[in-house]
Design a protein around this motif. Sequence first.
Motif, PDB file in Angstrom:
ATOM      1  N   GLU A 159      -0.242  29.470  38.059  1.00  0.00           N
ATOM      2  CA  GLU A 159      -0.813  28.305  37.369  1.00  0.00           C
ATOM      3  C   GLU A 159      -1.446  27.318  38.353  1.00  0.00           C
ATOM      4  OE1 GLU A 159       3.479  27.213  38.242  1.00  0.00           O
ATOM      5  OE2 GLU A 159       2.433  29.018  37.607  1.00  0.00           O
ATOM      6  N   MET A 160      -0.939  27.270  39.577  1.00  0.00           N
ATOM      7  CA  MET A 160      -1.536  26.392  40.591  1.00  0.00           C
ATOM      8  C   MET A 160      -2.681  27.092  41.310  1.00  0.00           C
ATOM      9  SD  MET A 160       0.012  23.677  40.003  1.00  0.00           S
ATOM     10  CE  MET A 160      -0.650  22.618  41.262  1.00  0.00           C
ATOM     11  N   ALA A 161      -2.520  28.368  41.606  1.00  0.00           N
ATOM     12  CA  ALA A 161      -3.568  29.122  42.301  1.00  0.00           C
ATOM     13  C   ALA A 161      -4.847  29.189  41.467  1.00  0.00           C
ATOM     14  CB  ALA A 161      -3.074  30.514  42.647  1.00  0.00           C
ATOM     15  N   ALA A 162      -4.720  29.079  40.136  1.00  0.00           N
ATOM     16  CA  ALA A 162      -5.892  29.118  39.264  1.00  0.00           C
ATOM     17  C   ALA A 162      -6.702  27.819  39.314  1.00  0.00           C
ATOM     18  CB  ALA A 162      -5.452  29.397  37.822  1.00  0.00           C
ATOM     19  N   ARG A 163      -6.094  26.752  39.791  1.00  0.00           N
ATOM     20  CA  ARG A 163      -6.789  25.465  39.881  1.00  0.00           C
ATOM     21  C   ARG A 163      -7.683  25.426  41.120  1.00  0.00           C
ATOM     22  NH1 ARG A 163      -2.228  20.811  38.747  1.00  0.00           N
ATOM     23  NH2 ARG A 163      -1.617  21.552  36.681  1.00  0.00           N
ATOM     24  N   PRO A 164      -8.687  24.561  41.092  1.00  0.00           N
ATOM     25  CA  PRO A 164      -9.461  24.357  42.333  1.00  0.00           C
ATOM     26  C   PRO A 164      -8.511  23.894  43.437  1.00  0.00           C
ATOM     27  CG  PRO A 164     -10.561  23.333  40.456  1.00  0.00           C
ATOM     28  CD  PRO A 164      -9.209  23.782  39.972  1.00  0.00           C
ATOM     29  N   VAL A 165      -8.764  24.310  44.660  1.00  0.00           N
ATOM     30  CA  VAL A 165      -7.851  24.021  45.767  1.00  0.00           C
ATOM     31  C   VAL A 165      -7.618  22.518  45.938  1.00  0.00           C
ATOM     32  CG1 VAL A 165      -9.545  24.084  47.646  1.00  0.00           C
ATOM     33  CG2 VAL A 165      -7.193  24.767  48.080  1.00  0.00           C
ATOM     34  N   ALA A 166      -8.595  21.696  45.642  1.00  0.00           N
ATOM     35  CA  ALA A 166      -8.451  20.241  45.789  1.00  0.00           C
ATOM     36  C   ALA A 166      -7.479  19.646  44.770  1.00  0.00           C
ATOM     37  CB  ALA A 166      -9.808  19.568  45.663  1.00  0.00           C
ATOM     38  N   GLU A 167      -7.094  20.403  43.745  1.00  0.00           N
ATOM     39  CA  GLU A 167      -6.185  19.909  42.707  1.00  0.00           C
ATOM     40  C   GLU A 167      -4.762  20.457  42.840  1.00  0.00           C
ATOM     41  OE1 GLU A 167      -7.842  20.692  38.855  1.00  0.00           O
ATOM     42  OE2 GLU A 167      -9.769  19.774  39.382  1.00  0.00           O
ATOM     43  N   ARG A 168      -4.450  21.151  43.908  1.00  0.00           N
ATOM     44  CA  ARG A 168      -3.152  21.827  44.032  1.00  0.00           C
ATOM     45  C   ARG A 168      -2.082  21.019  44.763  1.00  0.00           C
ATOM     46  NH1 ARG A 168      -5.356  27.709  46.109  1.00  0.00           N
ATOM     47  NH2 ARG A 168      -6.832  28.019  44.394  1.00  0.00           N
ATOM     48  N   PHE A 169      -2.450  19.976  45.474  1.00  0.00           N
ATOM     49  CA  PHE A 169      -1.498  19.337  46.381  1.00  0.00           C
ATOM     50  C   PHE A 169      -1.250  17.856  46.107  1.00  0.00           C
ATOM     51  CE2 PHE A 169      -3.286  23.017  48.587  1.00  0.00           C
ATOM     52  CZ  PHE A 169      -2.123  23.689  48.914  1.00  0.00           C
ATOM     53  N   GLY A 170      -1.459  17.414  44.879  1.00  0.00           N
ATOM     54  CA  GLY A 170      -1.235  16.017  44.537  1.00  0.00           C
ATOM     55  C   GLY A 170       0.212  15.582  44.717  1.00  0.00           C
ATOM     56  N   ALA A 171       1.146  16.515  44.635  1.00  0.00           N
ATOM     57  CA  ALA A 171       2.578  16.212  44.790  1.00  0.00           C
ATOM     58  C   ALA A 171       3.048  16.395  46.233  1.00  0.00           C
ATOM     59  CB  ALA A 171       3.400  17.106  43.860  1.00  0.00           C
ATOM     60  N   CYS A 172       2.103  16.453  47.165  1.00  0.00           N
ATOM     61  CA  CYS A 172       2.424  16.810  48.557  1.00  0.00           C
ATOM     62  C   CYS A 172       1.957  15.746  49.548  1.00  0.00           C
ATOM     63  CB  CYS A 172       1.771  18.140  48.901  1.00  0.00           C
ATOM     64  SG  CYS A 172       2.240  19.489  47.823  1.00  0.00           S
ATOM     65  N   PRO A 173       2.712  14.655  49.699  1.00  0.00           N
ATOM     66  CA  PRO A 173       2.270  13.638  50.650  1.00  0.00           C
ATOM     67  C   PRO A 173       2.411  14.092  52.099  1.00  0.00           C
ATOM     68  CG  PRO A 173       4.385  13.032  49.715  1.00  0.00           C
ATOM     69  CD  PRO A 173       3.936  14.277  49.008  1.00  0.00           C
ATOM     70  N   TRP A 174       1.303  14.021  52.837  1.00  0.00           N
ATOM     71  CA  TRP A 174       1.385  14.262  54.275  1.00  0.00           C
ATOM     72  C   TRP A 174       1.700  12.936  54.951  1.00  0.00           C
ATOM     73  CZ3 TRP A 174      -2.682  11.490  56.237  1.00  0.00           C
ATOM     74  CH2 TRP A 174      -3.850  11.421  55.488  1.00  0.00           C
ATOM     75  N   ALA A 175       2.145  13.002  56.193  1.00  0.00           N
ATOM     76  CA  ALA A 175       2.655  11.835  56.924  1.00  0.00           C
ATOM     77  C   ALA A 175       3.854  11.254  56.173  1.00  0.00           C
ATOM     78  CB  ALA A 175       1.578  10.801  57.190  1.00  0.00           C
ATOM     79  N   LEU A 176       4.696  12.141  55.664  1.00  0.00           N
ATOM     80  CA  LEU A 176       5.921  11.764  54.945  1.00  0.00           C
ATOM     81  C   LEU A 176       6.871  11.054  55.898  1.00  0.00           C
ATOM     82  CD1 LEU A 176       7.739  12.255  52.333  1.00  0.00           C
ATOM     83  CD2 LEU A 176       8.596  14.255  53.571  1.00  0.00           C
ATOM     84  N   TYR A 177       7.437   9.927  55.438  1.00  0.00           N
ATOM     85  CA  TYR A 177       8.415   9.233  56.280  1.00  0.00           C
ATOM     86  C   TYR A 177       9.622   8.736  55.510  1.00  0.00           C
ATOM     87  CZ  TYR A 177       7.539   4.388  54.859  1.00  0.00           C
ATOM     88  OH  TYR A 177       7.473   3.210  54.162  1.00  0.00           O
ATOM     89  N   HIS A 178       9.573   8.748  54.177  1.00  0.00           N
ATOM     90  CA  HIS A 178      10.679   8.201  53.395  1.00  0.00           C
ATOM     91  C   HIS A 178      10.872   9.012  52.123  1.00  0.00           C
ATOM     92  CE1 HIS A 178      12.280   5.277  50.360  1.00  0.00           C
ATOM     93  NE2 HIS A 178      13.197   5.206  51.298  1.00  0.00           N
ATOM     94  N   ILE A 179      12.140   9.254  51.786  1.00  0.00           N
ATOM     95  CA  ILE A 179      12.498   9.896  50.514  1.00  0.00           C
ATOM     96  C   ILE A 179      13.576   9.045  49.858  1.00  0.00           C
ATOM     97  CG2 ILE A 179      13.507  11.925  49.385  1.00  0.00           C
ATOM     98  CD1 ILE A 179      12.552  13.580  51.834  1.00  0.00           C
ATOM     99  N   GLU A 180      13.286   8.614  48.619  1.00  0.00           N
ATOM    100  CA  GLU A 180      14.279   7.896  47.836  1.00  0.00           C
ATOM    101  C   GLU A 180      14.874   8.869  46.820  1.00  0.00           C
ATOM    102  OE1 GLU A 180      14.626   4.168  44.732  1.00  0.00           O
ATOM    103  OE2 GLU A 180      12.915   4.260  46.098  1.00  0.00           O
ATOM    104  N   VAL A 181      16.181   9.025  46.846  1.00  0.00           N
ATOM    105  CA  VAL A 181      16.890   9.977  45.991  1.00  0.00           C
ATOM    106  C   VAL A 181      17.422   9.242  44.765  1.00  0.00           C
ATOM    107  CG1 VAL A 181      18.810  11.617  45.881  1.00  0.00           C
ATOM    108  CG2 VAL A 181      17.528  11.328  48.021  1.00  0.00           C
ATOM    109  N   THR A 182      17.075   9.741  43.576  1.00  0.00           N
ATOM    110  CA  THR A 182      17.642   9.205  42.340  1.00  0.00           C
ATOM    111  C   THR A 182      18.152  10.346  41.484  1.00  0.00           C
ATOM    112  OG1 THR A 182      15.491   9.225  41.206  1.00  0.00           O
ATOM    113  CG2 THR A 182      16.114   7.188  42.290  1.00  0.00           C
ATOM    114  N   GLY A 183      19.317  10.153  40.928  1.00  0.00           N
ATOM    115  CA  GLY A 183      19.897  11.139  40.018  1.00  0.00           C
ATOM    116  C   GLY A 183      20.420  12.377  40.633  1.00  0.00           C
TER     117      GLY A 183
END
Length: 183
Positions: A159-183
Amino acid sequence: MSVATLPALASAAPARLTPGPALLTLTGELAHSNRGPFDPVRDQMMRKQKISFDKAFSLDFGALLALPAVGIRPTLEYDGKPHALRGPLLLDVVAASGTRLRDDGKLLLRAVDGYAVALPVAQARAQRFIVATHLDGKPMALGGLGPLWAVYDADAFPEMAARPVAERFGACPWALYHIEVTG
């Protein structure tokens, strides 16, 4: 020191290295912490992004490299070519704090530029997100995609590979430095 003392030094037990600077800070609903509360002087970027916390768990590059690593090879939007990415599973990084995650929980992933993504734990597990530390065999630098990138192999999910490559990584922040855990 003379050359004669070098063999003796080489056979001595290595000195314990001082931990490096934190590259990734976890906050929120954590089982354990290894650092104190938000400090408005020390945590300038977090202050500017309106992040505050009573406790946190920080990892330096060595701690991330000590976790089991996974390799993926997604096609990246930046050049349309497959690249080798390597790093620990995102959920293993959170588990390093002793935290057990529920599938209905969320991870708020923040990048140094302020980009933030609320990633469901179930999605992170199903898509086997990693915290990439290496791109094509080399550590990623700040100013590029690194030094850390929360990413998955979009090509492995039809389902992701079928999308244009520019639309596959919206959930993928680069230069990650912080993760807030909930639940």
